[in-house]
Scaffold this motif. Sequence first.
Motif, PDB file in Angstrom:
ATOM      1  N   LYS A   1       0.818  -1.210   0.000  1.00 36.17           N
ATOM      2  CA  LYS A   1       0.000   0.000   0.000  1.00 36.17           C
ATOM      3  C   LYS A   1       0.855   1.265   0.000  1.00 36.17           C
ATOM      4  O   LYS A   1       0.499   2.266  -0.625  1.00 36.17           O
ATOM      5  N   TYR A   2       2.022   1.211   0.670  1.00 34.64           N
ATOM      6  CA  TYR A   2       2.820   2.431   0.825  1.00 34.64           C
ATOM      7  C   TYR A   2       4.195   2.337   0.156  1.00 34.64           C
ATOM      8  O   TYR A   2       5.053   3.192   0.391  1.00 34.64           O
ATOM      9  N   ASP A   3       4.379   1.315  -0.667  1.00 37.58           N
ATOM     10  CA  ASP A   3       5.601   1.165  -1.477  1.00 37.58           C
ATOM     11  C   ASP A   3       6.851   1.182  -0.588  1.00 37.58           C
ATOM     12  O   ASP A   3       7.754   2.000  -0.777  1.00 37.58           O
ATOM     13  N   ILE A   4       6.876   0.280   0.361  1.00 44.28           N
ATOM     14  CA  ILE A   4       7.972   0.201   1.322  1.00 44.28           C
ATOM     15  C   ILE A   4       8.838  -1.023   1.037  1.00 44.28           C
ATOM     16  O   ILE A   4       8.324  -2.131   0.873  1.00 44.28           O
ATOM     17  N   LYS A   5      10.135  -0.814   1.005  1.00 46.62           N
ATOM     18  CA  LYS A   5      11.085  -1.917   0.814  1.00 46.62           C
ATOM     19  C   LYS A   5      11.308  -2.638   2.140  1.00 46.62           C
ATOM     20  O   LYS A   5      11.161  -2.046   3.213  1.00 46.62           O
ATOM     21  N   TYR A   6      11.703  -3.911   2.047  1.00 46.15           N
ATOM     22  CA  TYR A   6      11.927  -4.731   3.236  1.00 46.15           C
ATOM     23  C   TYR A   6      13.380  -5.181   3.296  1.00 46.15           C
ATOM     24  O   TYR A   6      13.972  -5.577   2.291  1.00 46.15           O
ATOM     25  N   ASP A   7      13.958  -5.116   4.487  1.00 43.48           N
ATOM     26  CA  ASP A   7      15.328  -5.567   4.692  1.00 43.48           C
ATOM     27  C   ASP A   7      15.406  -6.270   6.046  1.00 43.48           C
ATOM     28  O   ASP A   7      14.559  -6.047   6.922  1.00 43.48           O
ATOM     29  N   GLU A   8      16.411  -7.120   6.198  1.00 45.35           N
ATOM     30  CA  GLU A   8      16.645  -7.809   7.460  1.00 45.35           C
ATOM     31  C   GLU A   8      18.120  -7.772   7.808  1.00 45.35           C
ATOM     32  O   GLU A   8      18.950  -8.201   7.026  1.00 45.35           O
ATOM     33  N   HIS A   9      18.454  -7.239   8.942  1.00 44.32           N
ATOM     34  CA  HIS A   9      19.780  -7.410   9.536  1.00 44.32           C
ATOM     35  C   HIS A   9      19.722  -6.906  10.973  1.00 44.32           C
ATOM     36  O   HIS A   9      18.804  -6.188  11.358  1.00 44.32           O
ATOM     37  N   ASP A  10      20.693  -7.311  11.757  1.00 47.36           N
ATOM     38  CA  ASP A  10      20.695  -6.942  13.169  1.00 47.36           C
ATOM     39  C   ASP A  10      21.340  -5.577  13.330  1.00 47.36           C
ATOM     40  O   ASP A  10      22.567  -5.460  13.305  1.00 47.36           O
ATOM     41  N   PHE A  11      20.527  -4.540  13.474  1.00 42.36           N
ATOM     42  CA  PHE A  11      21.049  -3.178  13.536  1.00 42.36           C
ATOM     43  C   PHE A  11      21.330  -2.719  14.971  1.00 42.36           C
ATOM     44  O   PHE A  11      21.744  -1.582  15.192  1.00 42.36           O
ATOM     45  N   LEU A  12      21.111  -3.588  15.952  1.00 38.60           N
ATOM     46  CA  LEU A  12      21.351  -3.221  17.341  1.00 38.60           C
ATOM     47  C   LEU A  12      22.702  -3.735  17.829  1.00 38.60           C
ATOM     48  O   LEU A  12      23.039  -4.898  17.612  1.00 38.60           O
ATOM     49  N   THR A  13      23.450  -2.873  18.465  1.00 35.29           N
ATOM     50  CA  THR A  13      24.667  -3.287  19.160  1.00 35.29           C
ATOM     51  C   THR A  13      24.325  -3.326  20.647  1.00 35.29           C
ATOM     52  O   THR A  13      24.107  -2.282  21.270  1.00 35.29           O
ATOM     53  N   VAL A  14      24.247  -4.534  21.187  1.00 33.71           N
ATOM     54  CA  VAL A  14      23.674  -4.718  22.519  1.00 33.71           C
ATOM     55  C   VAL A  14      24.754  -5.023  23.557  1.00 33.71           C
ATOM     56  O   VAL A  14      25.573  -5.919  23.378  1.00 33.71           O
ATOM     57  N   THR A  15      24.728  -4.246  24.617  1.00 33.16           N
ATOM     58  CA  THR A  15      25.522  -4.526  25.808  1.00 33.16           C
ATOM     59  C   THR A  15      24.552  -4.884  26.925  1.00 33.16           C
ATOM     60  O   THR A  15      23.593  -4.143  27.178  1.00 33.16           O
ATOM     61  N   GLU A  16      24.761  -6.006  27.560  1.00 32.70           N
ATOM     62  CA  GLU A  16      23.839  -6.426  28.612  1.00 32.70           C
ATOM     63  C   GLU A  16      23.824  -5.406  29.752  1.00 32.70           C
ATOM     64  O   GLU A  16      24.862  -4.937  30.202  1.00 32.70           O
ATOM     65  N   ILE A  17      22.614  -5.046  30.171  1.00 37.17           N
ATOM     66  CA  ILE A  17      22.412  -4.096  31.255  1.00 37.17           C
ATOM     67  C   ILE A  17      21.351  -4.668  32.183  1.00 37.17           C
ATOM     68  O   ILE A  17      20.225  -4.942  31.755  1.00 37.17           O
ATOM     69  N   SER A  18      21.677  -4.829  33.422  1.00 42.34           N
ATOM     70  CA  SER A  18      20.706  -5.375  34.361  1.00 42.34           C
ATOM     71  C   SER A  18      19.760  -4.277  34.834  1.00 42.34           C
ATOM     72  O   SER A  18      20.206  -3.181  35.199  1.00 42.34           O
ATOM     73  N   PRO A  19      18.452  -4.534  34.824  1.00 45.68           N
ATOM     74  CA  PRO A  19      17.519  -3.564  35.405  1.00 45.68           C
ATOM     75  C   PRO A  19      17.791  -3.405  36.905  1.00 45.68           C
ATOM     76  O   PRO A  19      18.578  -4.154  37.492  1.00 45.68           O
ATOM     77  N   SER A  20      17.131  -2.455  37.526  1.00 41.29           N
ATOM     78  CA  SER A  20      17.353  -2.188  38.943  1.00 41.29           C
ATOM     79  C   SER A  20      16.949  -3.393  39.793  1.00 41.29           C
ATOM     80  O   SER A  20      16.123  -4.218  39.399  1.00 41.29           O
ATOM     81  N   GLU A  21      17.536  -3.465  40.981  1.00 38.06           N
ATOM     82  CA  GLU A  21      17.218  -4.577  41.890  1.00 38.06           C
ATOM     83  C   GLU A  21      15.745  -4.545  42.289  1.00 38.06           C
ATOM     84  O   GLU A  21      15.121  -5.593  42.477  1.00 38.06           O
ATOM     85  N   ALA A  22      15.180  -3.352  42.429  1.00 38.57           N
ATOM     86  CA  ALA A  22      13.757  -3.239  42.774  1.00 38.57           C
ATOM     87  C   ALA A  22      12.897  -3.858  41.681  1.00 38.57           C
ATOM     88  O   ALA A  22      11.935  -4.588  41.962  1.00 38.57           O
TER      89      ALA A  22
END
Length: 201
Positions: free
Chosen positions: A15-36
Motif C-alpha cells: 500500500k505504501y511502497d515500502i522496501k523490506y530488509d533484514e539485519h541486526d542493527f542493534l549493538t547490545v551490551t547487557e544491562i541489568s535492570p534495577s534490583e527493585a
Amino acid sequence: MSFSDFKTVADVQKKYDIKYDEHDFLTVTEISPSEAFLSDFRFSKENIDIFTSEASRSELIISPLLRELYKKHSQDYSFWIQKSISYDSTLSGTPDYIFSKRSNLGKTVLETPIVVVVEAKKNDFEHGWGQCLAELVASQKINEDATFTVYGIVTDGNLWQFGRLVLDTFTRSTGNYTIDNLARLFGALEAVAQLIEEAKR
C-alpha cells in the motif's frame, strides 16, 4: 480502517511502497535492570501465571519493562499507554505503547512519535508486525520527516523483536530477545534509546 486491519508486513509494503530488509542493527551490551524491578519481576513470575492472558502479559511484563527503561529517559521523552494517533482515515488507531519526544507543554501533549510497541495478540507476530509497520508509517507521516528513523517493537511478553523505518525502507532486526535473559533484553531496549540519542547529535 485502522492499524490492526493490516494483517502482514506485506500488506503495508504494497500500500505504501515500502522496501523490506533484514539485519541486526542493534549493538547490545547487557544491562541489568534495577534490583527493585528484578525483585518485583521475580515475585510476579514465581507467584502469578504471567502468561495466562493478554492483560497479565501487558500489566506484569511489558508495561513494567518499558516503564523501567523510561525512568532513565523521562527528561527528554514521554511514555504513552493506549494513546490514539491519526494521520488519515487509514493510518489511525491506538498503539499499545508509544515513546515520543517530550513536549515543552507537559506530559499531556503528544509530540513526535519515535518508538511504537505492539503486543502480539495470541502470539501472532505476523499480524503484530503488520500492525506495527502501519503505525510506523503513520508516525513517519505525522513527523513530516521521512529521514527521521522511527522504531518498532513487537512482543508477546516473552519474545521481543525490533524493527525500524527510515525513508522507504523497513528493516527488521534478526536478533530475538526473551525475558529468560533480562539483561540482554534490557540492553536491546537501551540500544534503541542510544540510537535515538545519537540521531539527535
